[in-house]
Design an enzyme around this catalytic site. Structure first.
Site: not given
Ligand code: NAD
Length: 261
Positions: A46, A90, A156, A160, A189
């Site tokens: 992270d 992720n 984005y 994706k 989500v």
């Molecule tokens: P989030 O924004 O909650 O971030 C999760 C973690 O990513 C955090 O701990 C943050 O510190 C870390 N992070 C951010 N930038 C970083 C970097 N440059 N290097 C390393 N770590 C980094 O994300 P989330 O909502 O848990 O999403 C996780 C994955 O799921 C992502 O790829 C996101 O695109 C995808 N996603 C999420 C949703 C949603 O609704 N939450 C929907 C579709 C896809």
């Protein structure tokens, strides 16, 4: 009434060694917690040191926007775990919310680096360890935005969609090694991230957050948000023997989204 899953799928993953990028928070942390609950050994990366320190899993600080950090993360994971069976790519940021003509080159570059290129760098580095086991799984986090156009989120969506192309290509390349590669396409989500996205989107479209929330849920046939656990459960399934013949797939966990909001 269908409600989102709140408990991990129960599957024996004892002995599995699993690396999860951006696993200290959000969906990545729930994935890490879920694999650990099934008996797997987990290692996370992270960028957020405080989250890393409190997440309850061994890990390393790494910026997935930097190729050298991606490679170092995989190297640390393989060393700590004594090998690698599952890589969960992720990490992903939302990127800018703006029409294409207002997106800066820097914003585009950062989004493509973290959301797409990082998966390439981590997977590339992990391939020898996965091959050495005679099999394994790579799970790439895409999005429903990897299946639809997404107005005002072009970097984005482009990243994706790219994740899906990368996934299908890597699945072909690694199939003969018994390494399965799949993408999960989460829908809306529930959690802080979607709330921030809804807020930004409402602002950019000049409507209230409540109206944007209704619109978001209204895009799904099931008329609900998805939970982080729903996404983690799909990751567990794909990594486990139950997913033994599933590869090259872009799997929506999205309450059957019919359009982006
Ligand atoms: P989030 O924004 O909650 O971030 C999760 C973690 O990513 C955090 O701990 C943050 O510190 C870390 N992070 C951010 N930038 C970083 C970097 N440059 N290097 C390393 N770590 C980094 O994300 P989330 O909502 O848990 O999403 C996780 C994955 O799921 C992502 O790829 C996101 O695109 C995808 N996603 C999420 C949703 C949603 O609704 N939450 C929907 C579709 C896809």
């Amino acid at each position: 009434m269908i409600s989102a899953a709140r408990t991990p799928l129960t599957v024996d993953l004892g002995g599995y060694r699993v690396a999860i990028s951006a696993g200290a928070n959000g969906i990545g942390k729930v994935i890490a917690d879920s694999f650990a609950a099934c008996g797997a050994s987990v290692f996370v990366s992270d960028i957020d040191e405080a989250a890393l320190a409190s997440c309850g899993h061994p890990g390393v600080k790494a910026d997935m926007g930097l190729p050298e950090d991606c490679e170092a993360f995989v190297d640390f994971a393989v060393k700590h775990l004594g090998g690698l069976d599952v890589l969960v790519n992720n990490a992903g940021i939302a990127g800018p919310t703006a029409p294409v003509e207002e997106v800066t080159p820097e914003e585009l570059d950062a989004t493509l680096r973290i959301d797409l290129a990082a998966m390439f760098h981590c997977s590339r580095r992990a391939i020898p360890a996965l091959r050495a086991n005679g099999g394994g799984a790579v799970i790439n986090m895409s999005s429903a935005a990897g299946r639809f156009g997404f107005a005002h989120r072009a970097p984005y969506a482009a990243a994706k969609w790219g994740v899906v192309g990368f996934t299908k290509t890597l699945a072909i390349e690694l199939g003969r090694d018994g390494v399965r590669v799949n993408a999960i396409l989460p829908g809306p989500v529930d959690g802080p991230r979607i709330r921030a996205v809804i807020k930004a989107k409402a602002l950019s479209e000049g409507i209230s957050e409540n109206e944007m929330t209704d619109r978001t849920v209204g895009t799904t046939s099931l008329k609900c948000f998805v939970s982080q656990q729903d996404i983690a459960n799909m990751a567990l399934y794909l990594a486990s023997p139950f997913g033994a013949t599933v590869s090259g797939q872009a799997i929506g966990v999205d309450a059957d989204m019919q359009a982006m909001m």
